[in-house]
Design a protein around this motif. Structure first.
Motif, PDB file in Angstrom:
ATOM      1  N   PRO A 255      29.737  36.002  32.258  1.00  0.00           N
ATOM      2  CA  PRO A 255      28.431  35.383  32.516  1.00  0.00           C
ATOM      3  C   PRO A 255      27.997  35.581  33.965  1.00  0.00           C
ATOM      4  N   SER A 256      26.677  35.681  34.163  1.00  0.00           N
ATOM      5  CA  SER A 256      26.147  35.948  35.501  1.00  0.00           C
ATOM      6  C   SER A 256      26.524  34.853  36.503  1.00  0.00           C
ATOM      7  N   THR A 257      26.649  33.604  36.021  1.00  0.00           N
ATOM      8  CA  THR A 257      27.051  32.497  36.906  1.00  0.00           C
ATOM      9  C   THR A 257      28.440  32.747  37.489  1.00  0.00           C
ATOM     10  N   ASN A 258      29.350  33.177  36.629  1.00  0.00           N
ATOM     11  CA  ASN A 258      30.712  33.464  37.090  1.00  0.00           C
ATOM     12  C   ASN A 258      30.741  34.651  38.057  1.00  0.00           C
ATOM     13  N   VAL A 259      29.897  35.663  37.788  1.00  0.00           N
ATOM     14  CA  VAL A 259      29.817  36.825  38.678  1.00  0.00           C
ATOM     15  C   VAL A 259      29.357  36.386  40.066  1.00  0.00           C
ATOM     16  N   GLY A 260      28.359  35.486  40.102  1.00  0.00           N
ATOM     17  CA  GLY A 260      27.863  34.981  41.379  1.00  0.00           C
ATOM     18  C   GLY A 260      28.925  34.202  42.133  1.00  0.00           C
ATOM     19  N   ILE A 261      29.716  33.404  41.424  1.00  0.00           N
ATOM     20  CA  ILE A 261      30.785  32.622  42.067  1.00  0.00           C
ATOM     21  C   ILE A 261      31.854  33.556  42.638  1.00  0.00           C
ATOM     22  N   ILE A 262      32.196  34.596  41.879  1.00  0.00           N
ATOM     23  CA  ILE A 262      33.203  35.558  42.346  1.00  0.00           C
ATOM     24  C   ILE A 262      32.723  36.259  43.616  1.00  0.00           C
ATOM     25  N   GLN A 263      31.440  36.668  43.641  1.00  0.00           N
ATOM     26  CA  GLN A 263      30.902  37.306  44.844  1.00  0.00           C
ATOM     27  C   GLN A 263      30.838  36.313  46.003  1.00  0.00           C
ATOM     28  N   GLY A 264      30.567  35.053  45.689  1.00  0.00           N
ATOM     29  CA  GLY A 264      30.567  34.021  46.720  1.00  0.00           C
ATOM     30  C   GLY A 264      31.945  33.826  47.334  1.00  0.00           C
ATOM     31  N   ALA A 265      32.996  34.041  46.529  1.00  0.00           N
ATOM     32  CA  ALA A 265      34.362  33.934  47.042  1.00  0.00           C
ATOM     33  C   ALA A 265      34.614  34.977  48.133  1.00  0.00           C
ATOM     34  N   GLY A 266      33.966  36.145  48.003  1.00  0.00           N
ATOM     35  CA  GLY A 266      34.082  37.163  49.038  1.00  0.00           C
ATOM     36  C   GLY A 266      33.492  36.693  50.357  1.00  0.00           C
ATOM     37  N   ALA A 267      32.324  36.034  50.282  1.00  0.00           N
ATOM     38  CA  ALA A 267      31.689  35.510  51.500  1.00  0.00           C
ATOM     39  C   ALA A 267      32.553  34.424  52.134  1.00  0.00           C
ATOM     40  N   VAL A 268      33.200  33.600  51.309  1.00  0.00           N
ATOM     41  CA  VAL A 268      34.090  32.556  51.831  1.00  0.00           C
ATOM     42  C   VAL A 268      35.297  33.193  52.516  1.00  0.00           C
ATOM     43  N   GLY A 269      35.825  34.268  51.931  1.00  0.00           N
ATOM     44  CA  GLY A 269      36.949  34.979  52.548  1.00  0.00           C
ATOM     45  C   GLY A 269      36.583  35.535  53.914  1.00  0.00           C
ATOM     46  N   MET A 270      35.369  36.097  54.021  1.00  0.00           N
ATOM     47  CA  MET A 270      34.891  36.590  55.319  1.00  0.00           C
ATOM     48  C   MET A 270      34.798  35.460  56.330  1.00  0.00           C
ATOM     49  N   SER A 313      43.232  36.347  29.798  1.00  0.00           N
ATOM     50  CA  SER A 313      42.262  35.396  29.249  1.00  0.00           C
ATOM     51  C   SER A 313      41.027  35.371  30.148  1.00  0.00           C
ATOM     52  N   LYS A 314      39.919  34.848  29.635  1.00  0.00           N
ATOM     53  CA  LYS A 314      38.683  34.789  30.424  1.00  0.00           C
ATOM     54  C   LYS A 314      38.867  33.926  31.672  1.00  0.00           C
ATOM     55  N   GLU A 315      39.587  32.822  31.518  1.00  0.00           N
ATOM     56  CA  GLU A 315      39.797  31.912  32.644  1.00  0.00           C
ATOM     57  C   GLU A 315      40.652  32.574  33.724  1.00  0.00           C
ATOM     58  N   LEU A 316      41.737  33.240  33.279  1.00  0.00           N
ATOM     59  CA  LEU A 316      42.627  33.899  34.226  1.00  0.00           C
ATOM     60  C   LEU A 316      41.910  35.054  34.930  1.00  0.00           C
ATOM     61  N   THR A 317      41.092  35.798  34.173  1.00  0.00           N
ATOM     62  CA  THR A 317      40.333  36.909  34.750  1.00  0.00           C
ATOM     63  C   THR A 317      39.386  36.412  35.829  1.00  0.00           C
ATOM     64  N   PHE A 318      38.702  35.297  35.551  1.00  0.00           N
ATOM     65  CA  PHE A 318      37.766  34.707  36.506  1.00  0.00           C
ATOM     66  C   PHE A 318      38.479  34.302  37.794  1.00  0.00           C
ATOM     67  N   VAL A 319      39.578  33.589  37.683  1.00  0.00           N
ATOM     68  CA  VAL A 319      40.333  33.138  38.854  1.00  0.00           C
ATOM     69  C   VAL A 319      40.926  34.329  39.602  1.00  0.00           C
ATOM     70  N   PHE A 320      41.431  35.303  38.847  1.00  0.00           N
ATOM     71  CA  PHE A 320      42.046  36.493  39.449  1.00  0.00           C
ATOM     72  C   PHE A 320      41.044  37.230  40.335  1.00  0.00           C
ATOM     73  N   TYR A 321      39.846  37.474  39.808  1.00  0.00           N
ATOM     74  CA  TYR A 321      38.864  38.234  40.577  1.00  0.00           C
ATOM     75  C   TYR A 321      38.314  37.431  41.759  1.00  0.00           C
ATOM     76  N   MET A 322      38.252  36.103  41.627  1.00  0.00           N
ATOM     77  CA  MET A 322      37.886  35.281  42.781  1.00  0.00           C
ATOM     78  C   MET A 322      38.885  35.481  43.913  1.00  0.00           C
ATOM     79  N   MET A 323      40.183  35.428  43.568  1.00  0.00           N
ATOM     80  CA  MET A 323      41.231  35.582  44.581  1.00  0.00           C
ATOM     81  C   MET A 323      41.218  36.984  45.190  1.00  0.00           C
ATOM     82  N   VAL A 324      40.996  38.000  44.342  1.00  0.00           N
ATOM     83  CA  VAL A 324      41.007  39.381  44.822  1.00  0.00           C
ATOM     84  C   VAL A 324      39.846  39.638  45.777  1.00  0.00           C
ATOM     85  N   LEU A 325      38.631  39.213  45.394  1.00  0.00           N
ATOM     86  CA  LEU A 325      37.479  39.463  46.254  1.00  0.00           C
ATOM     87  C   LEU A 325      37.563  38.649  47.544  1.00  0.00           C
ATOM     88  N   PHE A 326      38.084  37.431  47.447  1.00  0.00           N
ATOM     89  CA  PHE A 326      38.334  36.624  48.647  1.00  0.00           C
ATOM     90  C   PHE A 326      39.265  37.374  49.589  1.00  0.00           C
TER      91      PHE A 326
END
Length: 414
Positions: A255-270, A313-326
């Motif tokens: 979902p686009s909401t999750n994509v936005g959160i994952i990209q936001g994790a990158g900004a938080v990492g910066m 799983s969808k949940e694990l994928t979401f958390v995984f990509y948040m951590m990776v982009l961060f």
């Protein structure tokens, strides 16, 4: 006397941070709101993409001239004049909007003006940082600069979305003009010559000056290696920007909401990495630090492919990509900021404008080129294999230039 200089340098540093944060927020809010406006009145992705072209191309073309001007004239005068031009441009757009309404042509025009004038402002500011804060505060200053961009990246879309949804476009533009005007006042109070080393400048034409800048860079093997590292990092980061969205949306149907959160994790990492570098002491062995950050970044880039090889799983994928982009974003800051510090310390004041003009041109230009190239590659090559290849290629390139830079740096230090 030393106490007075230290106090003025600290004041410059704080003023620099506030000014950069205001301009970063203002530009991000403007870009976000204008993008929504263009899409709402045209419904065309091409119109949206055209505005990006008007933002990128003039800046890349103007940067070499901005570098020449920064080395020939007082940097404070350039910074204040360019910020005045940007502020007046917003005021003129407000007047145009009141009289005739806001048109796509007017948006393209103001974007091109921002981009061109912004090149002069950015290059002059970047080349003046050691003169304002001193070389021992460079790491903190460049970290503050990254913090301002991170805050703009996180807060800009939020503020832009709120303003766009609840106020008229005129109020939207007035808010931006106010932010730029405050930044202009702050920049006018800064001392751009606090640590400047005055040298007599020989009269030469613009073309001769630019040739001298290129010749100077060729005679600086450490700066040249660092510049190549910066180029390849920017180039392959465009692959991440294009590829991560492609994987999340097209292959994983997230979902686009999750994509936005994952990209936001990158900004938080910066942001977190920038804060870390701003509060810690200067790096004793910066190139070792850079090399470790690059190795970790390449590992995280390669790990983007892991959920495509295994059934997450969808949940694990979401958390995984948040951590990776961060992690990727944090490691990019941990490599780019020390690279910037080393370049600032290695380049003499009277060449700094031309060197940073070249860096600006290459950095701005590599983004669109990389986006087009990798956009095409992701259509023809399986994303998981492409990301593994990207990670390996970047690793080999960065190790080559990092090891070369380390040898030169250690030789110069002995």
């Amino acid at each position: 006397m030393d106490f007075q200089i230290e106090r003025r340098a600290t004041r410059n540093l704080i003023t620099f941070f506030i000014s950069k944060m205001l301009t970063s927020l203002g530009f991000t809010v403007f870009s976000f709101g204008i993008s929504l406006y263009i899409l709402s009145i045209t419904g065309s992705a091409l119109s949206f993409a055209t505005n990006i072209v008007f933002n990128v191309v003039p800046r890349a073309l103007a940067a070499p001239f901005a570098g020449y001007v920064a080395d020939r004239f007082p940097k404070k005068r350039i910074v204040v004049a360019s910020m005045t031009g940007i502020t007046l441009s917003v005021v003129l757009l407000i007047i145009h909007t009141w009289l005739f309404g806001l048109s796509v042509v007017a948006i393209y025009t103001i974007t091109a003006i921002f981009s061109t004038i912004g090149a002069f402002n950015g290059v002059a500011f970047s080349s003046a940082i050691p003169n304002m804060v001193g070389k021992k505060r460079l790491q903190k200053a460049l970290s503050f600069n990254q913090i301002s961009y991170s805050i703009g990246g996180i807060g800009g879309p939020v503020i832009g979305g709120m303003l766009y949804g609840f106020v008229s476009m005129q109020v939207f533009l007035i808010s931006m003009a106010v932010a730029y005007f405050i930044a202009l006042i702050l920049e006018a109070t800064m001392d751009f010559t606090l640590f400047e080393q005055h040298q007599k400048r020989e009269k030469e034409s613009m073309l001769q000056s630019m040739k001298e800048g290129v010749k100077y860079l060729k005679e600086k093997p450490l700066v040249k290696s660092l510049l190549w590292m910066n180029i390849w990092l920017n180039f392959f980061n465009s692959a991440i920007s294009v590829g991560i969205v492609f994987i999340l949306v097209e292959q994983l149907k997230m979902p686009s909401t999750n994509v936005g959160i994952i990209q936001g994790a990158g900004a938080v990492g910066m942001l977190i990495a920038s804060i870390y570098l701003s509060v810690r002491s200067d790096l004793r062995r910066p190139l070792i630090f850079i090399r470790r950050a690059v190795i970790l970044a390449c590992m995280f880039i390669g790990s983007i492919a892991i959920p495509l090889f295994f059934d997450f799983s969808k949940e694990l994928t979401f958390v995984f990509y948040m951590m990776v982009l961060f992690s990727i974003s944090a490691m990019n800051i941990c490599s780019n900021t020390p690279i910037g510090v080393l370049i600032q310390r290695s380049v003499e004041d009277h060449y700094r404008g031309r060197v940073f003009g070249l860096i600006e041109t290459v950095s701005v230009g590599m983004g669109p080129i990389g986006s087009l190239l990798f956009g095409a590659l992701f259509d023809f090559i399986d994303a998981k294999f492409l990301f593994v290849g990207i990670a390996l290629t970047l690793f080999l390139l960065m190790m080559h230039y990092a090891n070369r830079a380390l040898r030169i740096y250690e030789k110069n230090s002995t």
